[in-house]
Design a protein around this motif. Sequence first.
Motif, PDB file in Angstrom:
ATOM      1  N   ILE A 157      75.598  90.638 -20.710  1.00  0.00           N
ATOM      2  CA  ILE A 157      75.335  90.609 -19.274  1.00  0.00           C
ATOM      3  C   ILE A 157      73.714  91.178 -19.063  1.00  0.00           C
ATOM      4  O   ILE A 157      73.802  92.452 -19.372  1.00  0.00           O
ATOM      5  CB  ILE A 157      76.276  91.505 -18.460  1.00  0.00           C
ATOM      6  N   GLY A 158      72.772  90.433 -18.239  1.00  0.00           N
ATOM      7  CA  GLY A 158      71.605  90.923 -18.089  1.00  0.00           C
ATOM      8  C   GLY A 158      71.678  91.024 -16.443  1.00  0.00           C
ATOM      9  O   GLY A 158      71.649  90.122 -15.788  1.00  0.00           O
ATOM     10  N   ILE A 159      71.484  92.342 -16.173  1.00  0.00           N
ATOM     11  CA  ILE A 159      71.009  92.594 -14.750  1.00  0.00           C
ATOM     12  C   ILE A 159      69.442  92.535 -14.780  1.00  0.00           C
ATOM     13  O   ILE A 159      68.691  93.530 -15.074  1.00  0.00           O
ATOM     14  CB  ILE A 159      71.646  93.870 -14.169  1.00  0.00           C
ATOM     15  N   LEU A 160      68.963  91.652 -13.874  1.00  0.00           N
ATOM     16  CA  LEU A 160      67.460  91.426 -14.022  1.00  0.00           C
ATOM     17  C   LEU A 160      66.543  91.850 -12.931  1.00  0.00           C
ATOM     18  O   LEU A 160      66.987  91.329 -11.721  1.00  0.00           O
ATOM     19  CB  LEU A 160      67.087  89.684 -14.431  1.00  0.00           C
ATOM     20  N   ASN A 161      65.850  92.678 -12.981  1.00  0.00           N
ATOM     21  CA  ASN A 161      65.087  92.853 -11.706  1.00  0.00           C
ATOM     22  C   ASN A 161      63.690  92.134 -11.438  1.00  0.00           C
ATOM     23  O   ASN A 161      62.462  92.715 -11.112  1.00  0.00           O
ATOM     24  CB  ASN A 161      64.546  94.631 -11.936  1.00  0.00           C
ATOM     25  N   PHE A 162      63.954  90.909 -11.914  1.00  0.00           N
ATOM     26  CA  PHE A 162      62.878  89.842 -11.746  1.00  0.00           C
ATOM     27  C   PHE A 162      63.526  88.720 -11.596  1.00  0.00           C
ATOM     28  O   PHE A 162      64.616  88.573 -12.039  1.00  0.00           O
ATOM     29  CB  PHE A 162      62.021  90.147 -12.983  1.00  0.00           C
ATOM     30  N   ALA A 163      62.848  87.619 -11.196  1.00  0.00           N
ATOM     31  CA  ALA A 163      63.358  86.152 -11.154  1.00  0.00           C
ATOM     32  C   ALA A 163      62.790  85.462 -12.251  1.00  0.00           C
ATOM     33  O   ALA A 163      61.732  85.568 -12.840  1.00  0.00           O
ATOM     34  CB  ALA A 163      62.924  85.419 -10.043  1.00  0.00           C
ATOM     35  N   LEU A 164      63.609  84.648 -12.901  1.00  0.00           N
ATOM     36  CA  LEU A 164      63.254  83.749 -14.074  1.00  0.00           C
ATOM     37  C   LEU A 164      62.325  82.620 -13.681  1.00  0.00           C
ATOM     38  O   LEU A 164      62.421  82.034 -12.757  1.00  0.00           O
ATOM     39  CB  LEU A 164      64.471  83.253 -14.770  1.00  0.00           C
ATOM     40  N   ASP A 165      61.019  82.567 -14.377  1.00  0.00           N
ATOM     41  CA  ASP A 165      60.134  81.623 -13.986  1.00  0.00           C
ATOM     42  C   ASP A 165      60.471  80.218 -14.101  1.00  0.00           C
ATOM     43  O   ASP A 165      60.130  79.441 -13.403  1.00  0.00           O
ATOM     44  CB  ASP A 165      58.767  81.878 -14.742  1.00  0.00           C
TER      45      ASP A 165
END
Length: 301
Positions: A124-132
């Motif tokens: 589970i990845g909580i990403l503080n960015f948007a995937l390009d």
Amino acid sequence: MCSEGLRERYVNPYTDFAFKLLFGTDLNKEILIGFLNALFDGKQVIEDVTYLNTEHLGSKETDRRAVFEVYCENEKGEKILIEMQRGEQQFFKDRSIYYATYPIREQAIKGEIWDYELKAVYVIGILNFALDDVSSSSFRHEVKLMDTTTHEVFFDKLTFVYLEMPKFHKTEQELDTLFDKWMFVLKNLARLMERPTALQERVFNRLFEAAEIAQFSKENLYAYEESLKVYRDWNNVIDTAIQKGIARGMEEGLVKGMEEGIAKGEWMKAQTIAGNLKNAGLSIAEIAKVTGLSEDEINSL
């Protein structure tokens, strides 16, 4: 940094200290269980978790500044790796797949006959960015191994869930599900001065108690301040890199624009001369030799 400099009431979950405090300690185990059950939304119900050591996952020192991990297993022995991805990495997906192999390989039974049966693994990845490279406006992506012909799940024991936090925009009044509420609190916790009315479920009682900075011991307060400093320094490094990239792009764009403008001006001048020579009766071949234009360009005048 001194404590007088802190103005927030609750911790920032994007810091190493706060993330592990809320999700990676036995004291706050119910917070992690509540989050996971909201995430799985009835597909499975977790009753208990046991925390596992993350050191053998093989994280490199450079990763630890951008990625915080909580590794555990549920009562069925299924492995769950939760990562807070603070910064974007060039080969993020490759890294995600690579680290998923550790919870798989450690299931091998050494010294005994093993039939290769595996327990499920969840990353589970909580990403503080948007995937390009993801054009969807959805903030949640669930990825499994799939048969590309039938579009059916080929293997259901390996699941990746990516949460793009910048794409979650719901306000408190728009929170429909329990998972919406978890997303809201993860994104906004550090900005809140009061517990939102919409977050009245029992699991949030423990979360807001654990997250309140005023309740920290002297040791925990110092640890959080240091972690917050690292977080701010990291953001400053990223922001500076972005601004330098923008400035360099503008400078290169200006130079390129000037070069293109000069080239276009010279081409227009050559067209004017070619038109005059054509009207004067010179041959196309002679005009091409003088102006540098092609015969097709001259014929089109």
